[in-house]
Design a protein around this motif. Structure first.
Motif, mmCIF file in Angstrom:
data_model
loop_
_atom_site.group_PDB
_atom_site.id
_atom_site.type_symbol
_atom_site.label_atom_id
_atom_site.label_comp_id
_atom_site.label_asym_id
_atom_site.label_seq_id
_atom_site.Cartn_x
_atom_site.Cartn_y
_atom_site.Cartn_z
ATOM 1 N N THR A 34 2.625 4.599 -4.261
ATOM 2 C CA THR A 34 2.541 6.050 -4.053
ATOM 3 C C THR A 34 3.907 6.669 -3.832
ATOM 4 O OG1 THR A 34 0.309 5.925 -3.136
ATOM 5 C CG2 THR A 34 1.608 7.867 -2.565
ATOM 6 N N ASN B 3 0.475 7.783 3.642
ATOM 7 C CA ASN B 3 1.408 8.106 2.564
ATOM 8 C C ASN B 3 1.535 9.609 2.373
ATOM 9 O OD1 ASN B 3 1.737 5.348 2.136
ATOM 10 N ND2 ASN B 3 0.255 5.287 0.454
ATOM 11 N N GLU B 4 0.414 10.310 2.448
ATOM 12 C CA GLU B 4 0.447 11.761 2.278
ATOM 13 C C GLU B 4 1.282 12.421 3.363
ATOM 14 O OE1 GLU B 4 -2.642 15.581 1.907
ATOM 15 O OE2 GLU B 4 -3.422 13.559 2.330
ATOM 16 N N GLU B 5 1.128 11.970 4.607
ATOM 17 C CA GLU B 5 1.892 12.567 5.698
ATOM 18 C C GLU B 5 3.377 12.247 5.581
ATOM 19 O OE1 GLU B 5 0.312 11.988 9.607
ATOM 20 O OE2 GLU B 5 -1.706 12.645 9.034
ATOM 21 N N ARG C 202 0.820 -1.207 0.000
ATOM 22 C CA ARG C 202 0.000 0.000 0.000
ATOM 23 C C ARG C 202 0.861 1.268 0.000
ATOM 24 N NH1 ARG C 202 -5.226 -0.242 1.611
ATOM 25 N NH2 ARG C 202 -5.311 1.709 0.422
ATOM 26 N N GLN C 203 2.169 1.125 0.133
ATOM 27 C CA GLN C 203 3.063 2.284 0.166
ATOM 28 C C GLN C 203 3.852 2.472 -1.123
ATOM 29 O OE1 GLN C 203 2.412 0.673 3.391
ATOM 30 N NE2 GLN C 203 1.208 2.561 3.373
ATOM 31 N N GLU D 171 -4.553 0.254 6.429
ATOM 32 C CA GLU D 171 -5.966 0.630 6.493
ATOM 33 C C GLU D 171 -6.167 2.102 6.130
ATOM 34 O OE1 GLU D 171 -9.730 0.576 9.656
ATOM 35 O OE2 GLU D 171 -7.924 -0.609 10.048
ATOM 36 N N PHE D 172 -5.252 2.945 6.584
ATOM 37 C CA PHE D 172 -5.343 4.383 6.309
ATOM 38 C C PHE D 172 -4.178 4.810 5.415
ATOM 39 C CE2 PHE D 172 -7.149 3.506 10.520
ATOM 40 C CZ PHE D 172 -8.452 3.966 10.337
ATOM 41 N N ALA D 173 -3.957 4.031 4.354
ATOM 42 C CA ALA D 173 -2.768 4.222 3.526
ATOM 43 C C ALA D 173 -2.732 5.605 2.878
ATOM 44 C CB ALA D 173 -2.693 3.133 2.460
ATOM 45 N N ASP D 174 -3.862 6.108 2.445
ATOM 46 C CA ASP D 174 -3.858 7.410 1.761
ATOM 47 C C ASP D 174 -3.347 8.506 2.693
ATOM 48 O OD1 ASP D 174 -4.826 6.224 -0.510
ATOM 49 O OD2 ASP D 174 -6.897 6.886 -0.221
ATOM 50 N N ARG D 175 -3.886 8.551 3.907
ATOM 51 C CA ARG D 175 -3.432 9.569 4.854
ATOM 52 C C ARG D 175 -1.983 9.320 5.258
ATOM 53 N NH1 ARG D 175 -5.250 10.438 11.216
ATOM 54 N NH2 ARG D 175 -3.324 11.567 11.728
#
Length: 263
Positions: free
Chosen positions: A41, A255-257, A37-38, A249-253
């Motif tokens: 991105t 990765n963004e951070e 999941r990382q 589970e919260f990959a989008d947040r």
């Protein structure tokens, strides 16, 4: 298969993307596959270097005593072999232990640091609850698939498990790839039990971001709060309802951070 012999051990590694190097260090038992999941991105922003720790995945599994310091030396030697002078470093769980030792023992190699679902160990360690530990270790006569299913609530929130059967099937399939032999797991686990940076963590002067789920039963979030107390210059990011695999589970947040912090 890309392997390099460093520190008397064959280490499997992969490189994805281009740009400033980002070295990512995985946790106990797991391997490169758990970064699924990382990598898609982060490779858009960095030259992502991922590898299997000694004793896991497709790396060599020598029959010897392991230590977190040894894993950190492996990481430093891998960076040297790949001509990486210094890098952003991201470690989760046991990988966070290793990242701490890397920053302490090889500070010139660490530009900045993200520590996920991890802690300083030693006398300040906050351990899994007794009842959860009993369930976690009740693995006799179970297959690897049965063990993973039993422990799914360690990794993800109940709502996520119930509402995402396809994601759970993908996670289970990925977790069975290059499954770690029991003897190698015990050597890695013994290294984790000895992890202790309490008296040395103040040597970590690099910019640091600490990340945790607030409902992690495996490495309770109190460990991240303690790290923040010991590293007052660090930033702390807490994920509500996050468990040990909050970075999936919260990959989008997540990765963004990570991108925002490293950039």
């Amino acid at each position: 298969m890309p392997t390099v012999h460093v520190n008397h051990c064959d280490i499997y590694y992969e490189i994805h993307g281009q740009g400033d190097p980002l070295v990512m260090i995985m946790g106990l038992r797991r391997n490169i596959e758990w970064w699924y999941r990382q990598i898609p991105t982060l490779e858009k922003h960095f030259k992502v270097v991922v590898f299997d720790n000694r004793g896991a995945g497709r790396s060599e599994k020598p029959a010897m005593d392991y230590s977190i310091g040894l894993f950190a030396d492996d990481t430093a030697a891998l960076m040297e072999a790949l001509d990486i002078d210094y890098a952003h470093v991201l470690g989760v769980s046991m990988g966070g232990y290793i990242a701490q030792e890397l920053a302490i023992n090889h500070p010139q190699k660490v530009k900045d640091l993200v520590l996920g679902c991890t802690g300083c160990g030693g006398e300040k360690a906050v351990l899994m609850s007794a009842d959860r530990m009993e369930k976690f270790t009740a693995n006799q006569n179970l297959t690897p698939e049965e063990i993973l299913k039993k422990d799914m609530d360690i990794y993800f929130s109940n709502e996520y498990v119930a509402g995402n059967p396809a994601a759970m099937a993908q996670f289970s399939e990925i977790s069975m790839r290059y499954y770690q032999p029991a003897d190698a797991f015990l050597r890695q686990y013994a290294a984790c039990r000895k992890h202790d940076t309490v008296a040395r963590i103040n040597r970590v002067t690099q910019p640091t971001l600490i990340m945790t789920g607030d409902d992690d039963p495996l490495v309770p979030p109190e460990n991240s709060f303690i790290l923040k107390e010991l590293l007052p210059h660090a930033q702390l990011s807490v994920f509500p309802k996050g468990r040990h695999c909050f970075f999936m589970e919260f990959a989008d947040r997540f990765n963004e951070e990570v991108v925002d912090f490293f950039r």
